[in-house]
Design a protein around this motif. Structure first.
Motif, PDB file in Angstrom:
ATOM      1  N   ASN A  22     -15.433 -12.729  -0.274  1.00  0.00           N
ATOM      2  CA  ASN A  22     -16.049 -11.543  -0.876  1.00  0.00           C
ATOM      3  C   ASN A  22     -15.282 -10.260  -0.574  1.00  0.00           C
ATOM      4  O   ASN A  22     -15.864  -9.255  -0.157  1.00  0.00           O
ATOM      5  N   ILE A  23     -13.971 -10.295  -0.773  1.00  0.00           N
ATOM      6  CA  ILE A  23     -13.185  -9.069  -0.696  1.00  0.00           C
ATOM      7  C   ILE A  23     -12.360  -8.934  -1.960  1.00  0.00           C
ATOM      8  O   ILE A  23     -12.122  -9.911  -2.674  1.00  0.00           O
ATOM      9  N   SER A  24     -11.941  -7.709  -2.232  1.00  0.00           N
ATOM     10  CA  SER A  24     -11.030  -7.449  -3.346  1.00  0.00           C
ATOM     11  C   SER A  24      -9.678  -7.020  -2.785  1.00  0.00           C
ATOM     12  O   SER A  24      -9.610  -6.445  -1.694  1.00  0.00           O
ATOM     13  N   ARG A  25      -8.626  -7.297  -3.529  1.00  0.00           N
ATOM     14  CA  ARG A  25      -7.275  -6.978  -3.077  1.00  0.00           C
ATOM     15  C   ARG A  25      -6.512  -6.273  -4.189  1.00  0.00           C
ATOM     16  O   ARG A  25      -6.662  -6.619  -5.369  1.00  0.00           O
ATOM     17  N   VAL A  26      -5.656  -5.331  -3.814  1.00  0.00           N
ATOM     18  CA  VAL A  26      -4.772  -4.685  -4.781  1.00  0.00           C
ATOM     19  C   VAL A  26      -3.505  -4.237  -4.058  1.00  0.00           C
ATOM     20  O   VAL A  26      -3.559  -3.794  -2.908  1.00  0.00           O
ATOM     21  N   GLY A  27      -2.371  -4.363  -4.742  1.00  0.00           N
ATOM     22  CA  GLY A  27      -1.129  -3.886  -4.150  1.00  0.00           C
ATOM     23  C   GLY A  27       0.071  -4.665  -4.643  1.00  0.00           C
ATOM     24  O   GLY A  27      -0.022  -5.512  -5.530  1.00  0.00           O
ATOM     25  N   VAL A  28       1.214  -4.339  -4.042  1.00  0.00           N
ATOM     26  CA  VAL A  28       2.460  -5.033  -4.314  1.00  0.00           C
ATOM     27  C   VAL A  28       2.802  -5.850  -3.076  1.00  0.00           C
ATOM     28  O   VAL A  28       2.801  -5.318  -1.957  1.00  0.00           O
ATOM     29  N   GLY A  39      -2.573  -3.772  -0.277  1.00  0.00           N
ATOM     30  CA  GLY A  39      -1.301  -4.284   0.208  1.00  0.00           C
ATOM     31  C   GLY A  39      -1.317  -5.772   0.474  1.00  0.00           C
ATOM     32  O   GLY A  39      -2.169  -6.512  -0.013  1.00  0.00           O
ATOM     33  N   HIS A  40      -0.387  -6.206   1.324  1.00  0.00           N
ATOM     34  CA  HIS A  40      -0.060  -7.619   1.459  1.00  0.00           C
ATOM     35  C   HIS A  40      -0.835  -8.339   2.551  1.00  0.00           C
ATOM     36  O   HIS A  40      -1.104  -9.525   2.440  1.00  0.00           O
ATOM     37  N   VAL A  81      12.857   1.704  -3.998  1.00  0.00           N
ATOM     38  CA  VAL A  81      11.949   0.725  -4.598  1.00  0.00           C
ATOM     39  C   VAL A  81      10.598   1.403  -4.764  1.00  0.00           C
ATOM     40  O   VAL A  81       9.987   1.828  -3.787  1.00  0.00           O
ATOM     41  N   ARG A  82      10.155   1.516  -5.988  1.00  0.00           N
ATOM     42  CA  ARG A  82       8.911   2.218  -6.287  1.00  0.00           C
ATOM     43  C   ARG A  82       7.693   1.346  -5.986  1.00  0.00           C
ATOM     44  O   ARG A  82       7.524   0.266  -6.549  1.00  0.00           O
ATOM     45  N   ASN A  83       6.844   1.823  -5.076  1.00  0.00           N
ATOM     46  CA  ASN A  83       5.571   1.190  -4.752  1.00  0.00           C
ATOM     47  C   ASN A  83       4.492   2.034  -5.427  1.00  0.00           C
ATOM     48  O   ASN A  83       4.270   3.175  -5.019  1.00  0.00           O
ATOM     49  N   PRO A  84       3.824   1.542  -6.472  1.00  0.00           N
ATOM     50  CA  PRO A  84       3.017   2.394  -7.363  1.00  0.00           C
ATOM     51  C   PRO A  84       1.700   2.875  -6.745  1.00  0.00           C
ATOM     52  O   PRO A  84       0.626   2.321  -6.996  1.00  0.00           O
ATOM     53  N   LEU A 122       0.194  -5.841  -8.411  1.00  0.00           N
ATOM     54  CA  LEU A 122       1.016  -4.893  -9.142  1.00  0.00           C
ATOM     55  C   LEU A 122       2.500  -5.194  -8.939  1.00  0.00           C
ATOM     56  O   LEU A 122       2.863  -6.001  -8.088  1.00  0.00           O
ATOM     57  N   ALA A 123       3.333  -4.542  -9.721  1.00  0.00           N
ATOM     58  CA  ALA A 123       4.774  -4.784  -9.654  1.00  0.00           C
ATOM     59  C   ALA A 123       5.505  -3.559  -9.115  1.00  0.00           C
ATOM     60  O   ALA A 123       5.089  -2.419  -9.319  1.00  0.00           O
TER      61      ALA A 123
END
Length: 343
Positions: free
Chosen positions: A164-170, A156-157, A296-299, A325-326
């Motif tokens: 040294n971290i990874s991020r993923v989200g909308v 997420g946001h 609103v689609r949050n994948p 992501l979108a």
């Protein structure tokens, strides 16, 4: 023949499979560094022997040997929102499929509780952490985790400035932009907003801030904001909206759960979405909804899939990355007459 009463050990598995104990440990620990040179047929033979003998790993012993606990922490912001619960369930399934024990916790937007649960997960010797964080307040604990070079994947946001971290989200900005573009395309002049009461004074919720800024920039008027703690309060707020002569062009909701509560409340008030269109956020399939929701689609599936890839890259190769992501609109029954923007 080994007696069923006798405790099965790694040495017994190795002797029965005709391999070394190192090979057995490599299969049990799923460590890529130890799996170099282990042929697929050898791996299958060891796995078959483990199953036939009924070997149960001693996790304490494995931790001493491998330096790993095989525990993965999952710390999420709230258990009150379906999106977070689904994220937790899917990540837990991934952990189990890959031989890890998921330690799933929620802190329900309480930053003191976030800190305590982080400390507890840390004390369990976790091999990595997935988190939807509350921001920078507990930064020192997250830094302690990454200081040991353990994988930390932020979902997420709200991702603090930790190396040294990874991020993923909308991002919440993208979610807001998707919603506002949909409203503007359908020429909605004003909206009301429905949120959880716990979010009213919560500094870590930025979704509505992004939405309100987007509405103002688009020239869409925010008629009112309503905070509820349960469905009966939703009914009261919907009744007041219906009684207002300045009825908004749509009701935007913080999550799909609130949107479904609003649709049900409209029906209980003898009205419907024809009089007040309703829009949610998350876009998850909820089979017991009063009506299929426009949302609103949050994948969530993509977040989990990419999150696990990021975790493995960090664990096995020490590589960190960000995946943005979108979001997109899902048009369903709660906005009659609305159309999706043309691309």
């Amino acid at each position: 023949m080994i007696s069923p009463r006798r405790k099965i050990t790694v040495r017994m598995v190795a002797e029965a499979a005709g391999v070394s104990r190192t090979a057995v440990y490599a299969v049990l620990n799923r460590d890529a560094k130890n799996n170099i040179g282990l042929r697929p047929d050898t791996r299958r033979k060891i796995e078959k022997t483990i199953e036939e003998l009924g070997y149960i790993p001693n996790n304490s012993a494995r931790t001493l040997v491998s330096g790993r606990s095989n525990n993965i922490g999952i710390l999420l912001n709230t258990s009150n929102v379906l999106f977070s619960r689904v994220i937790g369930d899917l990540l837990a399934e991934r952990c189990v499929e890959n031989g890890y024990m998921p330690l799933l916790e929620f802190y329900n937007f309480n930053l003191d509780l976030e800190r305590r649960k982080l400390e507890m997960l840390f004390s369990r010797g976790i091999d990595g952490l997935f988190a939807i964080t509350g921001g920078d307040r507990n930064l020192d604990v997250y830094k302690r985790l990454t200081g040991l070079h353990l994988p930390l994947v932020m979902l997420g946001h709200n991702t603090p400035g930790v190396p040294n971290i990874s991020r993923v989200g909308v991002t919440e900005e993208k979610i807001a932009a998707t919603l506002v573009d949909f409203l503007r395309y359908n020429r909605v002049e004003s909206v009301s907003y429905l949120t959880f009461a716990e979010m009213v004074s919560n500094p870590i919720s930025i979704r509505e801030q992004c939405i309100f800024r987007g509405l103002e920039k688009a020239g869409i008027r925010l008629e009112s904001r309503h905070a509820v703690s349960g469905h009966r309060e939703t009914v009261t707020e919907i009744r007041s909206l219906l009684a207002n002569r300045k009825r908004p062009g749509a009701l935007c909701c913080f999550t799909d759960e609130l949107a479904n509560s609003a649709v049900t409340a409209l029906m209980e008030c003898g009205s419907g979405v024809e009089e007040l269109p309703v829009i949610g956020v998350d876009g998850l399939d909820m089979p017991f909804n009063a009506l299929p929701l426009t949302s609103v689609r949050n994948p969530v599936e993509d977040i989990v899939f990419s999150g696990w890839q990021l975790f493995e890259n960090a664990l096995l190769h020490g590589k960190y990355a960000s995946v943005e992501l979108a979001s997109h609109m899902v048009l369903r029954d709660t906005t009659p007459g609305f159309r999706l923007p043309e691309r």
